[in-house]
Design a protein around this motif. Structure first.
Motif, PDB file in Angstrom:
ATOM      1  N   UNK A 150      16.511 -58.468   5.639  1.00 32.94           N
ATOM      2  CA  UNK A 150      17.796 -57.866   5.937  1.00 32.94           C
ATOM      3  C   UNK A 150      18.617 -58.639   6.948  1.00 32.94           C
ATOM      4  N   UNK A 151      18.069 -59.734   7.503  1.00 35.39           N
ATOM      5  CA  UNK A 151      18.800 -60.545   8.471  1.00 35.39           C
ATOM      6  C   UNK A 151      19.948 -61.269   7.780  1.00 35.39           C
ATOM      7  N   UNK A 152      21.099 -61.288   8.431  1.00 30.42           N
ATOM      8  CA  UNK A 152      22.258 -62.024   7.935  1.00 30.42           C
ATOM      9  C   UNK A 152      22.601 -63.122   8.928  1.00 30.42           C
ATOM     10  N   UNK A 153      22.866 -64.323   8.416  1.00 33.00           N
ATOM     11  CA  UNK A 153      23.180 -65.468   9.271  1.00 33.00           C
ATOM     12  C   UNK A 153      24.542 -66.050   8.908  1.00 33.00           C
ATOM     13  N   UNK A 154      25.242 -66.520   9.931  1.00 37.37           N
ATOM     14  CA  UNK A 154      26.461 -67.298   9.761  1.00 37.37           C
ATOM     15  C   UNK A 154      26.156 -68.697  10.251  1.00 37.37           C
ATOM     16  N   UNK A 155      26.672 -69.690   9.558  1.00 40.91           N
ATOM     17  CA  UNK A 155      26.407 -71.078   9.893  1.00 40.91           C
ATOM     18  C   UNK A 155      27.738 -71.798  10.044  1.00 40.91           C
ATOM     19  N   UNK A 156      27.884 -72.548  11.131  1.00 39.27           N
ATOM     20  CA  UNK A 156      29.062 -73.372  11.376  1.00 39.27           C
ATOM     21  C   UNK A 156      28.604 -74.815  11.357  1.00 39.27           C
ATOM     22  N   UNK A 157      29.296 -75.659  10.582  1.00 35.02           N
ATOM     23  CA  UNK A 157      28.889 -77.051  10.423  1.00 35.02           C
ATOM     24  C   UNK A 157      30.064 -77.968  10.739  1.00 35.02           C
ATOM     25  N   UNK A 212      36.667 -81.309  10.965  1.00 32.39           N
ATOM     26  CA  UNK A 212      37.007 -79.907  11.168  1.00 32.39           C
ATOM     27  C   UNK A 212      35.762 -79.061  10.916  1.00 32.39           C
ATOM     28  N   UNK A 213      35.806 -77.837  11.384  1.00 30.48           N
ATOM     29  CA  UNK A 213      34.650 -76.942  11.313  1.00 30.48           C
ATOM     30  C   UNK A 213      34.613 -76.249   9.954  1.00 30.48           C
ATOM     31  N   UNK A 214      33.437 -76.179   9.363  1.00 30.72           N
ATOM     32  CA  UNK A 214      33.226 -75.418   8.123  1.00 30.72           C
ATOM     33  C   UNK A 214      32.344 -74.218   8.453  1.00 30.72           C
ATOM     34  N   UNK A 215      32.751 -73.033   7.987  1.00 30.11           N
ATOM     35  CA  UNK A 215      31.998 -71.805   8.249  1.00 30.11           C
ATOM     36  C   UNK A 215      31.372 -71.302   6.951  1.00 30.11           C
ATOM     37  N   UNK A 216      30.117 -70.893   7.037  1.00 35.71           N
ATOM     38  CA  UNK A 216      29.413 -70.300   5.908  1.00 35.71           C
ATOM     39  C   UNK A 216      28.869 -68.967   6.386  1.00 35.71           C
ATOM     40  N   UNK A 217      29.376 -67.892   5.834  1.00 40.31           N
ATOM     41  CA  UNK A 217      29.016 -66.550   6.306  1.00 40.31           C
ATOM     42  C   UNK A 217      28.172 -65.810   5.281  1.00 40.31           C
ATOM     43  N   UNK A 218      27.399 -64.865   5.781  1.00 42.65           N
ATOM     44  CA  UNK A 218      26.684 -63.953   4.906  1.00 42.65           C
ATOM     45  C   UNK A 218      25.432 -64.495   4.260  1.00 42.65           C
ATOM     46  N   UNK A 219      24.861 -65.579   4.784  1.00 43.52           N
ATOM     47  CA  UNK A 219      23.570 -66.040   4.272  1.00 43.52           C
ATOM     48  C   UNK A 219      22.542 -64.996   4.686  1.00 43.52           C
ATOM     49  N   UNK A 220      21.753 -64.498   3.765  1.00 46.06           N
ATOM     50  CA  UNK A 220      20.865 -63.397   4.144  1.00 46.06           C
ATOM     51  C   UNK A 220      19.489 -63.510   3.512  1.00 46.06           C
ATOM     52  N   UNK A 221      18.547 -62.832   4.171  1.00 45.20           N
ATOM     53  CA  UNK A 221      17.179 -62.714   3.678  1.00 45.20           C
ATOM     54  C   UNK A 221      17.074 -61.343   3.026  1.00 45.20           C
ATOM     55  N   UNK A 222      16.629 -61.317   1.794  1.00 48.77           N
ATOM     56  CA  UNK A 222      16.538 -60.049   1.065  1.00 48.77           C
ATOM     57  C   UNK A 222      15.594 -59.080   1.747  1.00 48.77           C
ATOM     58  N   UNK A 223      15.950 -57.809   1.621  1.00 53.58           N
ATOM     59  CA  UNK A 223      15.056 -56.778   2.135  1.00 53.58           C
ATOM     60  C   UNK A 223      14.002 -56.479   1.082  1.00 53.58           C
ATOM     61  N   UNK A 266       5.024 -48.490   9.757  1.00 57.77           N
ATOM     62  CA  UNK A 266       4.876 -49.467  10.841  1.00 57.77           C
ATOM     63  C   UNK A 266       5.571 -50.776  10.483  1.00 57.77           C
ATOM     64  N   UNK A 267       5.764 -51.036   9.187  1.00 57.41           N
ATOM     65  CA  UNK A 267       6.490 -52.208   8.715  1.00 57.41           C
ATOM     66  C   UNK A 267       7.651 -51.731   7.853  1.00 57.41           C
ATOM     67  N   UNK A 268       8.787 -51.383   8.476  1.00 53.82           N
ATOM     68  CA  UNK A 268       9.897 -50.841   7.699  1.00 53.82           C
ATOM     69  C   UNK A 268      10.578 -51.863   6.799  1.00 53.82           C
ATOM     70  N   UNK A 269      10.425 -53.164   7.071  1.00 55.10           N
ATOM     71  CA  UNK A 269      11.033 -54.228   6.250  1.00 55.10           C
ATOM     72  C   UNK A 269      12.532 -54.031   6.106  1.00 55.10           C
ATOM     73  N   UNK A 270      13.196 -53.795   7.200  1.00 54.29           N
ATOM     74  CA  UNK A 270      14.645 -53.591   7.172  1.00 54.29           C
ATOM     75  C   UNK A 270      14.988 -52.194   7.641  1.00 54.29           C
TER      76      UNK A 270
END
Length: 150
Positions: free
Chosen positions: A55-62, A72-83, A110-114
């Motif tokens: 469920x983690x979501x990552x944004x990457x700036x390159x 110039x800066x390139x943004x990549x939003x919403x990269x995520x790990x599936x729950x 104990x392990x909700x996984x998201x």
């Protein structure tokens, strides 16, 4: 960015150019229900972000580096790990209240996984036929009293 892939707890982003690039500076910012992380990688052609919760979501700036100059800066939003599905509920208990009523209680997994958004309770008769299905749309409620019309 030429592509990205995700596995159970990892996001990998591959960076490619049309030539003339000395390297990349990549900055990641990841948010999950229990963690916030930020890091910067330099002179890289791939960024691998590991140890992520489902469920983690990552944004990457390159930024591409050309002979010491930054693009110039390139943004990549919403990269995520599936729950994935949560683990089993803990400390499941049932208590008979009467001939036609039962109280069922449990602890969250104990392990909700998201993020758990609901619990489903199925009440079956002695032959295994479902006589009642209830979806509890809260994570604060860990019990249900069933009084089916049997």
């Amino acid at each position: 960015m030429s592509g990205h892939s995700t596995t159970n707890n990892t996001i990998t982003v591959t960076l490619t150019s049309n030539g003339g690039v000395d390297g990349y500076i990549a900055s990641e910012y990841c948010v999950s229900s229990d963690d916030i992380r930020h890091s910067v990688s330099t002179n890289t052609t791939a960024v691998t972000i590991t140890g992520l919760s489902p469920g983690t979501t990552c944004d990457l700036t390159v930024v591409a580096v050309f002979t010491g100059l930054n693009s110039s800066v390139a943004h990549f939003s919403g990269l995520s790990v599936s729950e994935s599905g949560p683990g089993p509920v803990g400390t499941l208990a049932a208590q008979s209240l009467s001939y036609t009523a039962i109280s069922v209680t449990w602890n969250k997994p104990s392990q909700p996984a998201g993020v758990i958004t609901q619990y489903s309770v199925y009440v079956t008769d002695h032959e295994g036929r479902c006589v009642q299905h209830v979806q509890l749309c809260t994570t604060l409620l860990y019990g249900y009293t069933a009084t089916p019309d049997v």
